[in-house]
Design an enzyme around this catalytic site. Sequence first.
Site, short mmCIF file in Angstrom:
data_model
loop_
_atom_site.label_atom_id
_atom_site.label_comp_id
_atom_site.label_asym_id
_atom_site.label_seq_id
_atom_site.Cartn_x
_atom_site.Cartn_y
_atom_site.Cartn_z
N LYS A 18 21.65 6.19 -41.54
CA LYS A 18 22.73 5.22 -41.93
C LYS A 18 24.27 5.91 -41.24
CE LYS A 18 20.08 6.12 -46.86
NZ LYS A 18 19.76 4.01 -46.55
N LYS A 43 24.76 -4.95 -53.57
CA LYS A 43 25.48 -4.64 -54.72
C LYS A 43 27.65 -4.68 -54.34
CE LYS A 43 22.80 -1.24 -56.61
NZ LYS A 43 22.10 -0.21 -56.11
N HIS A 83 8.94 1.12 -47.74
CA HIS A 83 11.06 1.48 -47.59
C HIS A 83 11.08 2.30 -46.05
CE1 HIS A 83 11.25 -0.34 -52.13
NE2 HIS A 83 10.07 0.89 -52.22
N LYS A 95 25.68 6.31 -49.95
CA LYS A 95 25.14 6.17 -50.25
C LYS A 95 24.34 7.27 -49.92
CE LYS A 95 24.94 2.42 -47.00
NZ LYS A 95 24.20 1.86 -47.06
N ARG A 96 22.90 7.60 -49.69
CA ARG A 96 22.98 9.05 -49.16
C ARG A 96 23.28 9.04 -47.99
NH1 ARG A 96 17.55 9.87 -47.61
NH2 ARG A 96 17.40 7.80 -47.50
N THR A 106 20.24 -1.49 -51.03
CA THR A 106 20.38 -2.40 -52.08
C THR A 106 22.07 -2.63 -52.71
OG1 THR A 106 19.93 -0.61 -53.70
CG2 THR A 106 17.94 -2.62 -53.44
#
Length: 812
Positions: free
Chosen positions: A551, A657, A354, A545-546, A653
């Site tokens: 990110k 969504k 991952h 998100k985290r 993901t």
Amino acid sequence: MVTPTPPSPATSLADAINAHLLRTVAVDAARASTTQTMQALAQVLRAQLAERWVLTQNRERAAKARRVVYLSMEFLIGRSLSNALAALGSTAAASAGLQAHARTLEDIAATEPDAALGNGGLGRLAACFLDAMATNALPSFGYGIRYEYGMFAQEIQNGRQIEQPEPWLQDGTPWEFPRADIAFAVRFGGWVEQVDGKPAWRHADQVIAKAYDMVVPGHGNQNVSTLRLWKAVAPAHIDLGAFNTGDYARAAAAKNQENISWVLYPNDSTPAGRELRLKQEYFFVAASVQDLVQRHLEEHPSLVNLANQVAIHLNDTHPAIAVAELMRVLCDEHGMLWPLAWAICRRTFSYTNHTLMPEALETWSIGLMQQVLPRHMEIIFRINKEFLELAATHRPGDNGFLARLSLIDEHGERRVRMAHLSIVGSHTVNGVSALHSQLLVETIFSDFASLWPDRFTNMTNGVTPRRWLALANPGLAALLDDSIGSGWRLDLDQLQRLRQLGSDPVFRSRFAAIKQANKLRLAGFIAKTTGIVVDPGSMFDVQVKRIHEYKRQLLNLLHVVTRYQAILANPHTNWVPRTVIFAGKAASSYHMAKSIIGLIHDVARVINQDARSNHLLKLVFVPNYGVSVAEMLMPGADLSEQISTAGTEASGTGNMKLALNGALTIGTDDGANIEIRQNVGDDNIFIFGLSTAEVRERRQAGYQPMRIYENNPALRAVLDAINGEPFSPGEPGRYRGIVDALLWGGDHYMLLADYASYVAAQSRVDELYRTPDAWCRLSINNVAGMGPFSADRTIRDYAANIWRVAAMPAPG
């Protein structure tokens, strides 16, 4: 004779709820609270699912079915009530039946706490996969840990993240089945000695793993799969002798082992935290391996055919120690010779990677491994020795090649590379998006790929449409049912039929009205949770998100400040009103991520209070992000921020969504963004920034972020504001560490390199949003293109190409 009219489903359900309120909850129906009514309804559904569950297990046992065993540290399943109703086809009946109790289904469902069994995308992916396995009737077991407190509940105090316990089990949960007859000893420490020429592990400590099962219902069938979670229990509660002499601390010392199943991802910045995390990983793996071996031996005479009957999948490297544990069980406990055991092991395991970032690949110091798992360290050394002997025949004399492949990192403190153990011990290794899988074999695992080119493959992630569209967005789900039928719930490719409907003005009007209703609902949720009033007519720009530097929530924030400064400088420009929404947790020991959360709040305080601009720009941070919060945010989003540095995000993901719920994506060509672009079309997505190859070239050429700062006045003004007084009054320099990391620390994730392209892409977003009908058309096209991103498709690919497991649907 008049035949009596059978009771309606709603009446039957209302009667069943009353019965459980009386017999299970022990309360008068007229006096039942919302929580008690939820518990009674859950008991009704639990009984129905239990019948399906027993039949499923009996059918698989009788057929001696080949099963998937999915090992994961996280299963972020969220709430179970609404999902169970949907699987049983009882949603409408429950809604009507609850009217007898003057309750709404929405209020009842909201009283259920989220199951705190995961943190982010890894855990939510695992939950989607369990749903898809059950829905596709695959014989399967998920295995994890029954965390009592999850990771943590995130509170925001004075703009700073505060971690609080999340005791989701304090009132129990109706969705688990304690298995008093299933318990295994898990051992730690001690030493290894030779007895009759064979190794014997003399452990120093042990804990008991007790099983708790949660049901995973299939949709559109009668199948129910199992999520088995392990709770750590001390083998002896107290030392009564010590207790009677007043040494109460020593008397209860064994109870300390129970902290293994308390918290997800304990802080590993201390030696004690690292030891606890390693014990957690081994604890659930050891219990799961013992359980699957026992089940196999109940159905088969020996373990020789284990690989034919069980497919064990490692979801990331947290369960990687299972490779050594299975070898220990086969050789030490069942007397199997090493070559046969290793052949079985290699045919049994498969592994999903991952991450592309070398620093994120899990390693453990040999010293800690020898202290906690001395026998496993011996096994790993032997696996490594034989593997390197094999690799040496591939490139004779290339010691660098062998050093890179070795399961042991010899640079500095010697450490076990858990990803390497996973690769060597598995028959198949997969990435989770096309780009990610390609980069795995080109970069971090290129040496393994040269040795075993056929071992690597791709399985692009997917999400379950039952949770992330049908349950999260009932308005849109109803529109789809009316327009294309309900088959999309089990066959998401049917969304393609929406492409023709995008040209229908009536459909577009209904689609837009549903989005607006979702935004109104989200605006109310934001006001309730943060106290900030936002305009539901503004564009809802969402990044959830985290919190992590790669990110690039910080890049998003740089644009927010850029926009704020531009509005003040040009107040009469035709600005598109925008509400920028963040949500996500920072790991408790991740200082930079916590600083970014603080900066978001400090910027929000200034922007939201500025009367010159706050009708055009608002900034919100929604606390304690989890599944239920996501179910509120996803349907209300207009714009989906997927802005990781190209080459760092494995898949994502959340991007799926959000797109499934009609949000348009602004993002880099990274992870599954690439495949989303390919499926929705280049005109339906806002791509910006450097490509993966360009990121690599820029770094190799000597990236100099300071030059970008010096040559871009808008960027310079933003960073100077962050570094100065405006967002940290009375404490200038509060965020100097953030700015220094960009300008002097090398800007590792290349925010400044992508800044101008990102700002330009945001201008394109504004331009399209000014034409609501055009935006709506693209949003519909976006939903229409999301068929390939169903977890059902992903799981069917895993079953056919990696696990070789056949569906076993219930008859009829």
